[in-house]
Design an enzyme around this catalytic site. Structure first.
Site, PDB file in Angstrom:
ATOM      1  CG  ASN A 305      27.102  20.277  38.556  1.00 51.87           C
ATOM      2  OD1 ASN A 305      25.987  20.326  38.538  1.00 51.87           O
ATOM      3  ND2 ASN A 305      28.226  21.403  38.889  1.00 51.87           N
ATOM      4  CB  ALA A 306      30.688  20.673  34.744  1.00 52.61           C
ATOM      5  CB  ALA A 315      14.789  29.133  13.028  1.00 53.67           C
ATOM      6  CG  ASN A 364      12.485  25.094  28.541  1.00 52.23           C
ATOM      7  OD1 ASN A 364      11.066  25.404  28.020  1.00 52.23           O
ATOM      8  ND2 ASN A 364      13.472  25.744  29.072  1.00 52.23           N
ATOM      9  CE1 TYR A 370      21.507  22.704  30.277  1.00 54.34           C
ATOM     10  CE2 TYR A 370      19.028  22.788  30.172  1.00 54.34           C
ATOM     11  CZ  TYR A 370      19.863  22.387  30.771  1.00 54.34           C
ATOM     12  OH  TYR A 370      20.245  22.694  32.626  1.00 54.34           O
ATOM     13  CE  LYS A 374      22.445  19.589  31.700  1.00 55.57           C
ATOM     14  NZ  LYS A 374      23.221  19.375  32.722  1.00 55.57           N
ATOM     15  CB  THR A 405      22.395  28.921  39.402  1.00 49.22           C
ATOM     16  OG1 THR A 405      21.753  29.231  38.652  1.00 49.22           O
ATOM     17  CG2 THR A 405      22.246  27.634  40.660  1.00 49.22           C
TER      18      THR A 405
HETATM   19  P1  NAD Z   1      26.384  26.952  36.331  1.00 53.15           P
HETATM   20  O1  NAD Z   1      26.940  27.890  35.792  1.00 53.15           O
HETATM   21  O2  NAD Z   1      26.528  27.719  37.921  1.00 53.15           O
HETATM   22  O3  NAD Z   1      27.565  26.179  37.042  1.00 53.15           O
HETATM   23  C1  NAD Z   1      28.482  25.196  36.230  1.00 53.15           C
HETATM   24  C2  NAD Z   1      30.163  25.042  36.687  1.00 53.15           C
HETATM   25  O4  NAD Z   1      30.656  24.461  35.457  1.00 53.15           O
HETATM   26  C3  NAD Z   1      30.666  26.771  35.808  1.00 53.15           C
HETATM   27  O5  NAD Z   1      31.744  26.991  37.086  1.00 53.15           O
HETATM   28  C4  NAD Z   1      31.571  26.328  35.017  1.00 53.15           C
HETATM   29  O6  NAD Z   1      32.791  27.074  35.129  1.00 53.15           O
HETATM   30  C5  NAD Z   1      31.784  24.409  35.209  1.00 53.15           C
HETATM   31  N1  NAD Z   1      32.289  24.098  33.517  1.00 53.15           N
HETATM   32  C6  NAD Z   1      31.341  24.614  32.581  1.00 53.15           C
HETATM   33  N2  NAD Z   1      32.595  24.030  31.268  1.00 53.15           N
HETATM   34  C7  NAD Z   1      32.997  23.779  31.395  1.00 53.15           C
HETATM   35  C8  NAD Z   1      34.204  22.739  31.086  1.00 53.15           C
HETATM   36  N3  NAD Z   1      33.960  22.459  30.016  1.00 53.15           N
HETATM   37  N4  NAD Z   1      34.821  22.086  32.311  1.00 53.15           N
HETATM   38  C9  NAD Z   1      34.560  22.237  33.445  1.00 53.15           C
HETATM   39  N5  NAD Z   1      33.322  22.555  33.345  1.00 53.15           N
HETATM   40  C10 NAD Z   1      32.963  23.569  33.439  1.00 53.15           C
HETATM   41  O7  NAD Z   1      25.048  26.750  36.339  1.00 53.15           O
HETATM   42  P2  NAD Z   1      24.595  25.927  37.839  1.00 53.15           P
HETATM   43  O8  NAD Z   1      22.984  26.521  37.819  1.00 53.15           O
HETATM   44  O9  NAD Z   1      24.986  25.309  38.819  1.00 53.15           O
HETATM   45  O10 NAD Z   1      24.501  24.099  36.607  1.00 53.15           O
HETATM   46  C11 NAD Z   1      24.850  23.275  37.312  1.00 53.15           C
HETATM   47  C12 NAD Z   1      24.426  21.571  36.763  1.00 53.15           C
HETATM   48  O11 NAD Z   1      23.185  21.618  36.284  1.00 53.15           O
HETATM   49  C13 NAD Z   1      24.205  21.774  34.935  1.00 53.15           C
HETATM   50  O12 NAD Z   1      25.070  20.540  34.209  1.00 53.15           O
HETATM   51  C14 NAD Z   1      23.197  22.022  34.940  1.00 53.15           C
HETATM   52  O13 NAD Z   1      22.637  22.656  33.621  1.00 53.15           O
HETATM   53  C15 NAD Z   1      22.300  22.062  35.501  1.00 53.15           C
HETATM   54  N6  NAD Z   1      20.587  23.036  35.721  1.00 53.15           N
HETATM   55  C16 NAD Z   1      20.822  23.969  36.254  1.00 53.15           C
HETATM   56  C17 NAD Z   1      19.417  24.240  37.316  1.00 53.15           C
HETATM   57  C18 NAD Z   1      19.041  25.494  37.307  1.00 53.15           C
HETATM   58  O14 NAD Z   1      18.151  25.958  37.277  1.00 53.15           O
HETATM   59  N7  NAD Z   1      20.140  25.788  37.957  1.00 53.15           N
HETATM   60  C19 NAD Z   1      18.396  24.007  35.932  1.00 53.15           C
HETATM   61  C20 NAD Z   1      18.732  21.794  35.579  1.00 53.15           C
HETATM   62  C21 NAD Z   1      19.559  21.609  35.369  1.00 53.15           C
END
Ligand code: NAD
Length: 464
Positions: A305-306, A315, A364, A370, A374, A405
């Protein structure tokens, strides 16, 4: 974060103005609470003649203890009786007098486009009386398994029907298509339980592929992760925290991983869930070995999930910004998977569940890095699915749309509002909505789901 627009539209004057001016009217979505029934109303089961999934579907409804009714067609009544389903008779002439929470239709018998009208025949009288946060599930055969010709054409057509109906339903209701490969008829329970329940609140317009049966023991549907160890990366907050909570609710022993800088929050989450905290930067050179070492006794579920955003148009995108994101969102996941597979610590009936994004499907602006990462996650799922299947392991992904979030709260106002409203449910999802979809894939009863990418986006208008 709160959606003030939805709150205002939820009041009588707000509703009045929205109706007059034609503004989106997000309905409050029902979400599952422990102890609540799987379906909070009655389920109507129907079938096109000649199908093969009505009886298995009836078995699931019986096993889940839902109140059910069937249309009066004799083969369907017989199938329901054979499945042990105590189903009331629903006479189509009384349509409109009865409401249903969910409509399930076995369309596998439709072998010619001229018979697609069976969909109209079943759904037309019922759809206006579907209860709020209602569910529609259409069951089909993958066109590739139809032996070509007209049956394949008709089964492919189900996708357009389901996606269009999902856009029409409104009132927080959703519609999905479940395609079942031959031999998968007894494997639909985990998917039907998820899609019919409020756990799938923010999933709509999706196509799920259920593969043939795999050897698995009895499933405890109340705690489908009982006795299983689950690693969740990025678990200190946001979606990762919700995933850790949901897997723990389902009986999993959760190991919550996050960077050392998030130590306090991470420990708070792990302690609250009676799990373990694992401080690690997934991009560290020794991270794959550290993960394999930590789980040398075996692991059942890995949730990647991270993830981060580092938005810039191409650019203006420096290489370090690109590389930092790609390492966190994709490359580190590949290395950790390889290390776990090389060490042979992923147990049989194990699961890898990845978090992609709608941006990885549609692309996007400002997110080339990103979106690339993904889309790469989807590529990783597709590439690894046949490899891990040989070990009895599955890999699937969820692709969230707009989820409320910290990540999305930082978006500029106009973009944020567009993201929230441009979907069939006219609102953003909650972290728990993503977590529920991950728990479905992670569950011990989901061994026939492999290589799926399911969007948790309220049927976002962006992308497919
Ligand atoms: P968030 O930023 O709230 O949480 C992400 C977590 O990942 C944080 O706790 C961060 O410390 C941890 N993290 C970052 N780099 C890390 C590393 N190198 N090692 C270990 N942990 C690490 O983000 P979120 O909104 O909870 O997103 C979680 C996932 O869902 C992500 O993969 C994000 O791309 C994906 N996502 C989110 C949304 C959204 O609308 N929020 C939409 C699509 C996808």
């Amino acid at each position: 974060m709160s959606d003030r627009y939805a709150q205002v539209i939820g009041t009588p004057p707000g509703r009045f103005v929205a109706r007059r001016v034609g503004l989106p009217r997000p309905a409050p979505l029902e979400r599952w609470r422990p102890g609540a029934p799987l379906v909070s109303g009655r389920v109507l089961l129907g079938a096109a003649p000649g199908g093969w999934l009505a009886e298995p579907a009836a078995r699931v409804l019986a096993s889940a203890g839902v109140r059910a009714a069937t249309t009066p067609d004799r083969p369907l009544r017989e199938a329901a009786a054979a499945a042990g389903l105590d189903a009331a008779l629903h006479n189509r002439r009384t349509a409109g007098e009865e409401t249903f929470k969910a409509l399930v239709f076995d369309a596998t018998g439709i072998a010619d486009s001229t018979r697609l009208v069976e969909l109209q025949g079943f759904f037309h009288p019922e759809v206006p009386h579907l209860e709020p946060s209602g569910r529609v599930v259409v069951l089909g055969t993958p066109p590739a398994n139809c032996g070509g010709g007209r049956a394949a054409t008709a089964q492919r057509a189900l996708e357009g029907f389901t996606r269009a109906l999902a856009k029409e339903l409104g009132r927080g209701s959703t519609a999905q298509l479940v395609l079942v490969e031959p031999g998968g008829e007894d494997e639909i329970e985990s998917t039907l339980r998820f899609l019919l329940s409020p756990r799938s609140a923010y999933v709509s317009g999706q196509v799920v592929l259920v593969g043939p049966a795999v050897a698995a023991g009895e499933v405890d549907w109340k705690r489908p992760l009982a006795g299983r160890t689950a690693l969740v990366t990025g678990a200190a907050r946001g979606i990762g925290e919700a995933i850790a909570e949901t897997l723990s609710r389902d009986g999993g022993n959760v190991v919550a991983l996050d960077v050392p800088a998030q130590s306090a929050q991470l420990r708070e989450v792990a302690d609250r869930l009676g799990g373990d905290a694992f401080e690690l930067d997934v991009t560290a050179p020794d991270a794959p070995a550290a993960v394999a070492e930590r789980f040398s006794e075996g692991i059942d579920v890995v949730v990647h999930n991270a993830g981060v955003t580092r938005d810039r148009t191409l650019a203006k995108m420096p290489a370090d910004r690109w590389t930092e994101l790609m390492e966190i969102n994709l490359s580190s996941e590949e290395r950790i998977n390889d290390a776990l597979l090389d060490a042979g610590v992923l147990r049989p009936n194990g699961r890898i569940v990845c978090v992609s994004s709608v941006s990885g499907i549609a692309g996007n602006a400002g997110q080339t890095n990103y979106s690339t990462s993904k889309a790469g996650v989807i590529g990783m799922v597709e590439a690894l699915a046949p490899v891990v299947a040989e070990r009895g392991v599955t890999i699937n992904a969820v692709a969230p749309g707009f989820i409320e979030t910290q990540m999305t709260s930082r978006m500029p106002f106009a973009l944020r509002e567009a993201g929230r409203r441009m979907n069939s449910l006219s609102q953003g999802g909650l972290p728990v909505d993503v977590a529920e979809a991950i728990a479905w894939f992670a569950g011990s009863g989901s061994g026939s789901l492999n290589g799926n990418v399911v969007r948790v986006c309220g049927q976002s208008l962006i992308g497919a």
